[in-house]
Design a protein around this motif. Structure first.
Motif, PDB file in Angstrom:
ATOM      1  N   ARG A  13       0.836  -1.210   0.000  1.00  0.00           N
ATOM      2  CA  ARG A  13       0.000   0.000   0.000  1.00  0.00           C
ATOM      3  C   ARG A  13       0.875   1.266   0.000  1.00  0.00           C
ATOM      4  NH1 ARG A  13      -4.145  -0.234   4.851  1.00  0.00           N
ATOM      5  NH2 ARG A  13      -2.230  -0.039   6.065  1.00  0.00           N
ATOM      6  N   ILE A  14       1.955   1.249   0.772  1.00  0.00           N
ATOM      7  CA  ILE A  14       2.865   2.410   0.792  1.00  0.00           C
ATOM      8  C   ILE A  14       3.553   2.563  -0.563  1.00  0.00           C
ATOM      9  CG2 ILE A  14       4.985   3.341   1.797  1.00  0.00           C
ATOM     10  CD1 ILE A  14       4.146   1.999   4.447  1.00  0.00           C
TER      11      ILE A  14
ATOM     12  N   ARG B 298       2.370   1.792  -3.494  1.00  0.00           N
ATOM     13  CA  ARG B 298       1.427   2.409  -4.438  1.00  0.00           C
ATOM     14  C   ARG B 298       1.255   3.890  -4.120  1.00  0.00           C
ATOM     15  NH1 ARG B 298      -1.313  -2.186  -2.874  1.00  0.00           N
ATOM     16  NH2 ARG B 298      -3.035  -1.027  -1.927  1.00  0.00           N
ATOM     17  N   LEU B 299       1.168   4.207  -2.844  1.00  0.00           N
ATOM     18  CA  LEU B 299       0.961   5.602  -2.425  1.00  0.00           C
ATOM     19  C   LEU B 299       2.122   6.491  -2.839  1.00  0.00           C
ATOM     20  CD1 LEU B 299      -0.685   7.677  -0.727  1.00  0.00           C
ATOM     21  CD2 LEU B 299       0.617   6.909   1.267  1.00  0.00           C
TER      22      LEU B 299
ATOM     23  N   MET C 135      -2.944   8.477   6.787  1.00  0.00           N
ATOM     24  CA  MET C 135      -3.222   7.570   5.678  1.00  0.00           C
ATOM     25  C   MET C 135      -4.702   7.163   5.658  1.00  0.00           C
ATOM     26  SD  MET C 135      -1.219   4.048   4.667  1.00  0.00           S
ATOM     27  CE  MET C 135       0.421   4.756   4.437  1.00  0.00           C
TER      28      MET C 135
ATOM     29  N   ARG D 204      -6.488   9.943   4.053  1.00  0.00           N
ATOM     30  CA  ARG D 204      -6.286   9.912   2.608  1.00  0.00           C
ATOM     31  C   ARG D 204      -7.099   8.798   1.952  1.00  0.00           C
ATOM     32  NH1 ARG D 204      -0.821  11.716   0.024  1.00  0.00           N
ATOM     33  NH2 ARG D 204      -1.123  11.133  -2.139  1.00  0.00           N
ATOM     34  N   TRP D 205      -7.156   7.676   2.643  1.00  0.00           N
ATOM     35  CA  TRP D 205      -7.940   6.547   2.121  1.00  0.00           C
ATOM     36  C   TRP D 205      -9.412   6.948   2.018  1.00  0.00           C
ATOM     37  CZ3 TRP D 205      -5.804   1.993   0.477  1.00  0.00           C
ATOM     38  CH2 TRP D 205      -6.680   0.962   0.141  1.00  0.00           C
TER      39      TRP D 205
ATOM     40  N   TRP E 213      -6.388   3.233  -2.853  1.00  0.00           N
ATOM     41  CA  TRP E 213      -5.465   3.197  -3.990  1.00  0.00           C
ATOM     42  C   TRP E 213      -4.848   1.825  -4.116  1.00  0.00           C
ATOM     43  CZ3 TRP E 213      -4.610   5.993   0.499  1.00  0.00           C
ATOM     44  CH2 TRP E 213      -3.600   5.503   1.335  1.00  0.00           C
TER      45      TRP E 213
END
Lengths: 200, 200
Positions: free
Chosen positions: A69-70, A72-73, B190, B193-194, B200
């Motif tokens: 996830r990080i 992709r972020l 995060m 942001r999600w 994402w």
């Protein structure tokens, strides 16, 4: 100029990888340089009694999800290595072999090793892999191979690890700004705030 | 309306305290409500094999430093309790006793207990302290004292803990947005942001 920031990381740590992609720019924005200091968490865990996150039920699965996830972020190249957790001794020794004489080349080598491991999913544990990667950067392969077995280099890595423990380092990444310690990729925003405000 | 966010926390966790001060506003800004779910990390550590951070060399000292720093950064009332890590069984039971019938009162009780412990440094382990704090919010002291020994309430806390483990919860705070897990106070940005991007 203010003192360099100390950036401790283990090549086996994906959070260290993500931090390695940001720390220089973050520091430079506040007029700081960065001293990179690879460490071996396995040796430090013997002091703290911690276990690798991956080997902990629930937490290991979370980590795998979280690091993807990080990636992709932050648009970081990322391939979860089959070999994780890797043996990071050879990579760390190669770094310390170079860093005093050629600090920028050492950082480039560290970035290249990190990218090979966490970006491309390669196992950077074997000495021959580290030698080959260093070779692609123009380093003499025989010299690198010899360095990985050099007692001075071995001692240097051990001394850096011991010094890290003495400074309270117990995880990766671990950033020390002057004497202020910050553990974890998730603290980089706080590091930035610390640098811009002078602390609170 | 989208599903509530699940907010798992241990009253003994300072990072849970900091998260408790932000989670409702964060969720509301994105049209979400929050279901608060106190858990007992001690029981969960038996599953994961982890140890309390405070009991780990280096990491324990870092934690004490770090939470004071977060308190100053976020203007959170903060007094490191002599009693840490507290026994959070009574506080958790009191919460579950209230939450189905009076969810907002239960959240207020949780906030008040958290403030007493991490804001004022009081030991919220003893049942009589939880009873007294609930009493200041207008709850009948005898009813609270009885609830803390009620088998239904005990079973509820145990069931919530088991369900948390089934969902992969291994630390505090732990936020689950739909099926997406986020561990740690440091993941709240995060989470935000999600929520704002849809993931994402």
């Amino acid at each position: 100029m203010a003192d360099p920031i100390d950036f401790y990381f283990d090549f086996a740590s994906p959070y260290g990888y993500f931090a390695s992609r940001r720390i220089e720019e973050l520091a430079a924005a506040h007029g700081r340089t960065v001293t990179w200091r690879p460490i071996l968490l396995g040796a430090i865990f013997k002091v703290t009694g911690m276990k690798p996150n991956l080997q902990q039920p629930l937490r290991g699965e979370y980590l795998v999800h979280d690091v993807g996830r990080i990636a992709r972020l932050t648009n970081a190249p990322f391939t979860y290595p089959d070999s994780a957790p890797a043996n990071s001794v050879a990579a760390s020794r190669a770094f310390y072999w170079l860093t005093d004489e050629h600090p920028e080349q050492a950082k480039l080598l560290a970035r290249t090793l990190y990218h090979a491991h966490w970006g491309e999913g390669r196992d950077i544990g074997p000495a021959e892999t580290v030698v080959e990667i260093a070779g692609t950067l123009g380093h003499d392969r025989a010299a690198v191979a010899a360095a990985l077995q050099d007692q001075t280099v071995k001692d240097r890595l051990r001394a850096e690890n011991d010094a890290a423990v003495d400074r309270g380092v117990f995880g990766s990444p671990f950033v020390i700004v002057d004497d202020e310690p910050f553990w974890g990729w998730d603290r980089l925003d706080m590091v930035e705030r610390w640098l811009s405000t002078g602390g609170w």
